[in-house]
Enzyme design. Structure first.
Site, PDB file in Angstrom:
ATOM      1  N   LYS A  34       5.635  -6.551  -1.568  1.00 62.70           N
ATOM      2  CA  LYS A  34       5.227  -5.355  -0.346  1.00 62.70           C
ATOM      3  C   LYS A  34       6.513  -4.232  -0.240  1.00 62.70           C
ATOM      4  CE  LYS A  34       1.304  -7.062   0.331  1.00 62.70           C
ATOM      5  NZ  LYS A  34       1.097  -8.001  -0.798  1.00 62.70           N
ATOM      6  N   ASP A  35       6.301  -3.051   0.239  1.00 61.97           N
ATOM      7  CA  ASP A  35       7.048  -1.931   0.391  1.00 61.97           C
ATOM      8  C   ASP A  35       8.306  -2.557   1.439  1.00 61.97           C
ATOM      9  OD1 ASP A  35       4.427  -1.013   0.082  1.00 61.97           O
ATOM     10  OD2 ASP A  35       5.675   0.585  -0.535  1.00 61.97           O
ATOM     11  N   LYS A  36       9.555  -2.126   1.209  1.00 66.85           N
ATOM     12  CA  LYS A  36      10.689  -2.721   2.118  1.00 66.85           C
ATOM     13  C   LYS A  36      10.336  -1.737   3.382  1.00 66.85           C
ATOM     14  CE  LYS A  36      15.624  -2.080   2.667  1.00 66.85           C
ATOM     15  NZ  LYS A  36      16.768  -1.800   2.096  1.00 66.85           N
TER      16      LYS A  36
END
Length: 259
Positions: free
Chosen positions: A94-96
């Site tokens: 998932k996105d940081k």
């Protein structure tokens, strides 16, 4: 067009700049929220642990991470829970820079409350239950996103959106194309690293990895065994080279296979 676009092979856009609503994405961490959708189109925050519990040697959990990569989350959990990183599985990265909710699994033979009560400033276990197997990579239906775009021009937003949607509709949908994120959102050079891997030039791979400026302009330099503001993966490579000077292939192999 920005030079970075051309470096990444982006030579054009479906809509022109005049039709853009402008604005900023991910200006704040909370502006980008990701929720993993489990198989069967079940949003992970809608899970009922009692219905999901099957017993077994694994704990499945819904975790919330804030402004950290999935791999950083994995290693943080492994340290807190005193388990090996390979004992923790996840379906997808998932996105940081986001608030992300996703399912993980942990091989676990101790008190379940040690997992279910886990809380840190940027990491929290929200739900948990027992299962007989680990979560596999790709074992999800998809992801749901809630995105806030800030600093848009309120005068032309509606008109621009109508034009953009009309253009997309005329094309039959959004073009299937890769953006910056797939090349490394902070340091978009993964395609260069891939080229060196294909060529078998592991020394240049490592030097490219350890001598690149980040998107924010911070210089990331490895000299004399010192680590300066390096991300997790790079630190592992550096530590390996400290113990095995010149073994660039071994340094590449020391990186997690999941990346």
């Amino acid at each position: 067009m920005e030079n970075l676009d051309r470096i990444l092979g982006i030579y054009g856009y479906v809509t022109d700049e005049e039709s853009s609503i402008k604005g900023h994405l991910k200006k704040r961490v909370e502006d980008f929220i990701v929720e993993e959708i489990l198989p069967g189109k079940l949003p992970c925050l809608s899970v009922d642990p009692k219905l999901m519990d099957r017993g077994g040697n694994y704990i499945h959990a819904i975790v919330m991470k804030v402004n950290m990569t999935t791999l950083d989350m994995l290693y943080k959990l492994s340290k807190i829970l005193h388990v090996r990183p390979k004992d923790i599985s996840y379906a997808g990265i998932k996105d940081k820079r986001a608030i992300a909710y996703q399912r993980i699994s942990i091989r676990w033979d101790r008190d379940d409350r040690l997992v279910s009560n886990l809380r840190t400033e940027r990491l929290r276990i929200l739900l948990s239950w027992r299962d007989q197997r680990h979560v596999k990579r790709g074992e999800l239906w998809g992801n749901s996103f809630k995105v806030i775009i800030r600093d848009v021009s309120p005068d032309n937003v509606k008109k621009c959106l109508e034009g953009i949607l009309s253009k997309v509709d005329s094309l039959g949908g959004v073009p299937n194309f890769f953006g910056y994120q797939r090349f490394g959102e902070g340091r978009p050079f993964s395609h260069i690293l891939g080229m060196y891997l294909i060529k078998g030039d592991y020394e240049r791979f490592v030097k490219e990895l350890l001598n690149k400026r980040s998107k924010g302009g911070k210089k990331l330099v490895y000299e004399n065994g010192m680590v300066d503001e390096y991300p997790l993966i790079e630190r592992r490579v550096i530590l390996y080279l400290d113990e095995n000077p010149g073994d660039f292939l071994g340094a590449v192999k020391s990186m997690p296979r999941s990346i």
